[in-house]
Every structure is written in C-alpha cells, then in structure tokens.
Scaffold this active site. Structure first.
Site, mmCIF file in Angstrom:
data_model
loop_
_atom_site.group_PDB
_atom_site.id
_atom_site.type_symbol
_atom_site.label_atom_id
_atom_site.label_comp_id
_atom_site.label_asym_id
_atom_site.label_seq_id
_atom_site.Cartn_x
_atom_site.Cartn_y
_atom_site.Cartn_z
ATOM 1 N N THR A 1 -0.359 0.936 0.699
ATOM 2 C CA THR A 1 0.831 0.779 -0.130
ATOM 3 C C THR A 1 1.649 2.069 -0.219
ATOM 4 O OG1 THR A 1 -0.428 -0.783 -1.467
ATOM 5 C CG2 THR A 1 1.599 0.080 -2.437
ATOM 6 N N GLU A 2 2.927 1.972 0.138
ATOM 7 C CA GLU A 2 3.864 3.100 0.018
ATOM 8 C C GLU A 2 3.363 4.363 0.726
ATOM 9 O OE1 GLU A 2 6.773 2.508 -1.317
ATOM 10 O OE2 GLU A 2 6.322 0.549 -2.203
ATOM 11 N N LEU A 3 2.581 4.152 1.777
ATOM 12 C CA LEU A 3 1.970 5.246 2.539
ATOM 13 C C LEU A 3 1.146 6.189 1.657
ATOM 14 C CD1 LEU A 3 4.444 6.352 5.367
ATOM 15 C CD2 LEU A 3 2.706 4.577 5.402
#
Lengths: 405, 415
Positions: B149-151
């Site tokens: 998630t979201e890097l």
C-alpha cells in the site's frame, strides 16, 4: 498615504467588535506607514497619551495625529485596567445605544464636512452606518474618494426581525455614495450585493484578523475538574442562535448525559432561553452566567471543552478566535464570516441541530479529536495578524484612487 | 541498455458516507451514499472510469497492439476490483483485455489497500491471500511481484514478502535511503536473499504524474521527444527506469485537455527510437538484471508527500486513535466468523480513511484536500468513529447471540 477615518468607537470604549476591528486595522495601517486621522463622534474621557485623534464635538482642539507612540495593548495588560475598561464599556454602551442614537448620528454627520475642511488626506474610510452621514459630507466638501467598510448590516443585527428602515436607508446611501465598499466577509459581500443592490465589482472583501494574545490561565476551574463543559458565549438574541444551541444540547444529552452547558451573555432572549431549557427538562444541565466581563470571559472559554457559535448571521465573528487563544476548540456555523478563514474547527449550518449534536458528542467522546483541533487551532490563530487586512486596504485605496489596476 | 518499467497503481476505496451519532445502531450500510457527491462510491468510480480508466485502457490496448515491445504493469486493489464488478463491469473487461495480451503484468498487494503490515502480520498475510485469489479469479494470472500500500516499505516488509514466495518488491527511491546510490538499478533488501528491490525514479515519474501540466515548471510543456531524451540520458548509467504512478494521472489528475493522452500515445515510439531502450515488466526486470548492492531501509518509507514517510496516515492523534481502535477489534470480529462483518471491518482498514484525517495539508500543498471527499479531516474522523461504534455494537450483539460455548480456533497470527 493619508486616510481620514470615521469610526464610532475605539478601545477601551467599545461595545462590540467594531471598535476592536477599527483599532486592529488602524494599528495595521500604521505598520505600513499609512497616516490615519481617526475621527470619533465625541470626546470621551480617556487617557490618550498613546493615541491622538480628532473628536467630533471638539473640532477646534484638533490634536495633530501622530499615530501610536506606545502599544495600547500594554495598557490592558493588568487585570485592573481590564476591569476598568469593561466597566467603562458598559457606561459607554448606554451612551452609544441610548435613546438619542439617531440624533447623535445626525449631529456627527453634520460636522463631517467641517473636519474634512481642516484635514489633509487622500482618501476617506468610514466604518458602518453610524459614520456614513459624516463621511458623505466629508466627500462632498473635499471631493475625495470614499471607502465604506461594512462590519455588519441591519439584516444581521435584526437576526430575522424587521429591518429598521431609517438605518437601512443610511446604509444603502453610504454604499451608493462610496467609490468602494469593503465587506468583512463573502457572506456580508453577498448581502450587500443582494439586499442593497450594490454593483458586485464595487464590493471587496477584507476579512478581520486578531493579534495573538495568550489568554490561557494557569488555574483550572473547579467545574472543569469533574465535568465536560460546552459553552455558548454572546448576546442572547436571535442573531446569535441560542435557541439552536439549546435544541442541540437536548439531543447531545440523550447520547452524552455527563456534560454541562454554560450560557454566558445577556439579551432579549434570555428569559425565553431559560424557559425553553426548563420546558425540555434539562435545566439541571445548564448554567446561565449572565453578562461576563474581563477575565471571566477568558475563564469561561478556558473551562469549556468546546465553544459553540451557532450564529444565524455573523458578518465576521471574532469570538471563535478568542476561544482558540484560550486553547479551546470551536464549533461555528457556516453562516459566519470567520468560517471563511478558519480551517481547524468544526463547522455546521446553524439550523442543523442534529449535525451540531453529532459534532458536540464526538468532541466529548474522543479526546484525540479535541487535542488535534486544539493544537492545530492554536497554531492557526497565531498566524492571524492585522498586517494582512491592512495591506489589502492599502491595495484597495490605490485601486480606488486609480493608482493601480 | 536501459529498460523502462511502467507501473500503475489503480485503487479506489470504499468511502464511508456521512455517518452521525444518530445512525449508530440504525444503519449498517456504511459505504452506500447515493448523493451526487464524492462520498458516493459508484458515482466517483463511474466518473473516473469516464475520464481515466476507459480512455487510458483503450489507448494502452492500441499501443500494445502497435508496439510488440511495449510492456506495462498494474496493481489493482481488491476493493477497486470489487467496485468494478459491482458498478462498472465494462471497465473490468477492458482491464482484462489488457492483461490478456500477456504484456501487462499484475502485481500483488493487500486486498484492502491497508496498513495491515504495521499492525498484524496475520491480517496482512490473509489480505494478500485474498488479493491473490481475486486476481487469479478475474485475470487468470498469479502475481509474482509485490507492492505494498502506497509503496510503504522497510526491511521487515521485504523479508516477510520474500518468505511468502515473491521474487520482487517495489519501493520509493527516496533520497534519504538512497544517498549517493541511483534508483536505476536493482538492489537486495538488507536481511533478505531471494527478493529484488525495484526503486521508483521519482524525478522522472513525477515529471509526468505531478508536473506535466504545471505551467510554472521550466520544462513546460512536456513532450514525448523531450521526455525520451531524458530517458536516453540514463543509458550507460543504469539498468532500469522505474516509472511508478497512480493510474489516475491519465485523465483524472492531469485532465485530457492538458495533452496527457497525446503524450502517452507518442511515448513508446519516442522511447523505442533509441535502439538501446526497451520496455520490461517488473518480473522481466528481475529476471534480466542482477542486484548491484544492498539497500538498507530500517524505517518505514512511502511514496507520499515530500516527507516520504507515514505521516499522511499516522501523523496526528485522531489517525492513531482510529487505526488502533480498528485493529483492536481484530480478535473479536474474526471470532464471529461473520463474513459480512469481517468484510466491513476490513474495508474500514483501507488507508484512505486515515489519509482523509490528515491535518498537515495546509503546509503540504493541496494534494490531500483534492483527494478528500470530506469537508475537513475532523469530519472524516467523526464519521469514521461513529461507523466503528456501530460495528462494535454489531460485533457484540453477534458475540452475545452465539449461545454455544464452543471455543473457536483463531489462527495464532491473528492474536
């Protein structure tokens, strides 16, 4: 730049936000090296060492206007001087809004021209309807441009009641004669355009500001130690929406019974409000303090977990900013000018008492919401300064005078 | 030789509707707003589909058709795909066509686009499993490369993901972790042995995603030939250019009238003009190149904001309170074995809910404000906490009604 400014009141003799705003703006202008000659309707018995101005009833003894030698805020610094200021304020209130108000306005108007003849200035700036007659006279005599500054309209003061035709006429005339109209919010600007028929391109917005003062008190109020408190503070009139506050309180209590609602202020709705609270069977959850002054105001803010301003129509509304200076989060109505410039607060429509209750309960239930609102709100209120609105006014002066497009 | 690795994140959360104290115990449909506003999930999805998904998918299909060398990759959140099935099946079909070309790789992530790794490894693994099942069902492929998630990334995540069998993982090429190193190579995460780290080239990625239509940018207007020149400059100094961005860049963040579609249309041609350039999917990159060294990321990083940290989701007390409370429910809610309740609980874990409560937006541009469907972070928090309150009541009711004294086995990882 020299400005001839007409006002009605000035701290410490103000009865409301108008004087405070005039004071802040004038001080802000002085920081931008604008020379302000401030005209008041009558000489009041104050120690004016720090502030020189022209009094309407003593045109002969014109004191030359070097603005601000000392910071007047220092004069307010002690409790004693604050008490003094407020007791004087009460006297002044009676004086200003007594039976002779209209006579007073006419008398002030008549000498506007005289003052304009004696003074040297580039532009005229007048605050609210009480000064418009004087300002129009000054414009006629001098041929200079006029800026009128609308802090409130008759529609706001009435809060839904009938509008006083005499006042409305003066307001409208002043706005029409003015080369530029300044409104304290977009809300007020819309009112000016819609209800007074003023051309939109003539009406500009300059939001009010505050200078941060740390009002936080060391001592915690006894009541706060054991109870959650939600505060209403303001005149008990239709305009301020105390009835909506009571309606929301009733709903809150069904979800969060352990809370006290404090109502601070007086006004023509005081009895009706108390009666309503009794009818709803929630009188044991309410405290009516009556009119508060000085340190008590700050104490009231500080003891509260939340300050609610459910105004029906608030041209600007400085009290939420004062509450934040005391470290207390605020819930304000969308129908207020301050909601246009304050982000770290809760907002609702004044008529939406369900939503008001939802937000009040949420802040009582969730300490993290309270903490985040408080921290960010205090940070935000510290950023306010009269320097900005003053700079906007100077811009408006320049544009009005055709010096700048 | 330099390989271009295009990766698009495609995600839409289940936004919760305006939910007040009066709804608690009364309304269990948290995600069912039907107003014409941006908390109406179907409304948002259809709007973005019209502006972004459908036109961009059509263009990419055309490009894949024209250029046999062209490759792309996607990661779809489970909650996004679920909404496509429900509200826009034609969009799902167009994504399926892209994947069916064999040149659009699908990456793994958590089904619920959550921050589960930070709170419960068991929950994290379960959400990855659910995502894998969904991808297999809808696209008939099994993802081999993971992106969180979201890097959001650190050494521990790399290690966990490695143990789950993935051979690659994506992260932000943040300056403070790279130092003098270049993002244009593969790295070995510290503490892991069989997984390779692909780092986003944020300069070249953000030139498209953020700066493309920025008139005050000195490179404005950005054209495909100009961009290809920047890519060519990496030739000899790197193996790979990882261009990672939100898929909504095309048509939603950068509107059609900025010329973004025209840019994309010409990009493959311009890049392939240089004989040493090619396109590769993340899996191909991992097969083609060796890592050049180790990359040590002890603390969490992400691709958000300037800080590249977790402060967008976990920056204030409200966010911490909300997320702690939702994960504290884990044991109880799983014990109910009620699929519907568990699914709701997980939908509330989607990172966007916490992002909407972020209060730092005023000093961080308008990025957050743009993405928030709520009037303020405080409103987002209030609705979320009220929903959570309702969910707790429903969980408690189910637990009470469960008269049998049977002890339900819960996997240890969930504790």
């Amino acid at each position: 730049m020299k400005v001839l400014m007409f006002g009605w009141e000035f701290p410490p003799f103000n009865s409301g936000g108008l004087g405070t705003a005039c004071f802040g703006l004038t001080r802000g202008l002085s920081k931008h090296d604008v020379d302000v000659t401030f005209v008041l309707p009558r000489k009041v018995d104050i120690d004016v060492d720090f502030l020189k101005m022209v009094f309407g009833d003593e045109t002969k003894s014109v004191i030359k206007k070097q603005y601000f030698v000392n910071s007047p805020l220092q004069a307010y610094a002690t409790e004693e001087s604050y008490e003094y200021r407020l007791s004087e304020e009460e006297k002044k209130t009676k004086q200003i809004y007594g039976n002779n108000l209209f006579e007073e306005v006419e008398r002030y108007g008549a000498i506007g021209g005289q003052i304009a003849e004696q003074e040297e200035f580039d532009i005229i700036h007048a605050h609210d309807w009480l000064t418009y007659k004087a300002a129009i006279a000054a414009k006629k005599v001098s041929g200079k441009h006029l800026v009128v500054h609308v802090h409130a309209t008759e529609f706001d003061r009435g809060g839904g009641n009938e509008v006083n035709q005499y006042v409305y006429n003066i307001e409208k005339k002043g706005m029409e004669e003015a080369d530029t109209v300044i409104a304290v919010s977009n809300l007020t600007r819309n009112r000016i355009i819609e209800s007074y028929g003023i051309a939109p391109e003539k009406v500009r917005v300059v939001h009010n500001a505050v200078e941060f003062e740390n009002y936080a008190l060391d001592q915690m109020h006894e009541l706060k130690k054991t109870k959650k408190i939600v505060l209403f503070l303001g005149r008990l009139t239709l305009q301020k929406g105390p009835d909506y506050f009571v309606a929301a309180a009733k709903k809150v209590l069904e979800y969060y019974p352990d809370v006290i609602f404090v109502v601070a202020g007086s006004g023509d709705m005081e009895k009706a409000t108390i009666r309503r609270v009794a009818e709803l069977g929630i009188a044991d959850k309410f405290i009516f303090t009556g009119f508060l002054r000085g340190k008590d105001i700050h104490e009231a803010y500080q003891m509260a977990d939340l300050y609610v301003m459910p105004s029906v129509s608030e041209p600007f509304g400085i009290t939420p900013l004062e509450s934040l200076m005391c470290g207390t989060p605020v819930l304000i109505s969308h129908q207020s000018g301050v909601s246009e410039v304050l982000t770290h607060c809760l907002k609702t429509d004044f008529w939406n008492t369900d939503e008001m209750a939802n937000k009040i309960v949420s802040i009582l239930r969730h300490g993290e919401l309270h903490k985040t609102l408080k921290e960010n709100g205090v940070k935000e209120v510290k950023k306010f300064s009269w320097k900005e609105p003053a700079a906007r006014c100077i811009d408006i002066y320049d544009q009005t005078l055709g010096r700048k497009n | 030789m330099v390989s271009i690795c295009l990766y698009f994140q495609v995600h839409q959360p289940y936004r919760i509707k305006k939910y007040s104290i009066f709804d608690i115990g009364q309304d269990e449909n948290y995600f069912s707003d039907n107003s014409e506003t941006s908390v109406n999930n179907a409304f948002v999805l259809r709007k973005v589909a019209r502006k972004c998904y459908l036109p961009t998918n059509a263009l990419l299909l055309e490009l894949l058709d024209q250029h046999p060398e062209f490759k792309i990759s996607f990661s779809f959140s489970g909650v996004f795909l679920e909404q496509l099935e429900e509200f826009a099946p034609e969009v799902l079909e167009s994504f399926q066509k892209l994947v069916a070309t064999g040149r659009a790789e699908v990456l793994e992530e958590t089904y619920y686009h959550s921050l589960a790794f930070l709170y419960s490894k068991g929950e994290f693994r379960e959400q990855v499993r659910l995502h894998r099942e969904l991808i297999e069902r809808l696209f008939n492929v099994t993802p081999k490369v993971f992106r969180n998630t979201e890097l959001i990334y650190n050494n521990a995540i790399a290690k966990e993901v490695e143990s789950m069998g993935y051979k690659g993982i994506l992260a932000e090429g943040a300056d403070h972790i790279l130092g003098w190193k270049s993002p244009n190579f593969l790295y070995k995460p510290t503490g892991a042995n069989n997984i390779k780290l692909l780092l986003k080239n944020y300069k070249l990625s953000d030139d498209i995603a953020f700066r493309f239509s920025e008139k005050s940018w000195k490179e404005f207007p950005l054209t495909a030939p100009k961009y290809a020149k920047w890519v060519n400059a990496v030739n000899g100094n790197g193996d790979v250019i990882n261009l990672f961005m939100d898929y909504e860049t095309f048509g939603e963040h950068q509107w059609e009238d900025t010329g973004i579609f025209n840019f994309l249309k010409h990009l493959p041609t311009e890049i392939l003009k240089h004989p040493d350039n090619n396109f590769k999917t993340p899996s191909e990159i991992i097969e083609s190149y060796n890592h050049v060294g180790e990359c040590d990321v002890p603390h969490y990083i992400s691709w958000a904001d300037l800080e590249r940290d977790l402060s967008a989701w976990l920056g204030n007390d409200m966010q911490h309170a909300a997320i702690n409370r939702i994960y504290a429910l884990g044991f109880k809610v799983l014990k109910t074995k009620d699929k519907n309740l568990i699914h709701k609980w997980r939908k509330l874990q989607t990172s966007d809910h916490f992002y909407y409560m972020c209060t730092k937006w005023f000093s961080d541009g308008d990025v957050h404000k743009y993405f928030s469907p709520y009037d303020s972070p405080y409103d987002a928090f209030i609705s979320f906490m009220n929903v959570l309150h309702d969910l707790e009541i429903r969980i408690d009711n189910l637990s009470k009604n469960d008269s049998s004294s049977e002890i339900i086995e819960i996997s240890k990882e969930h504790l």
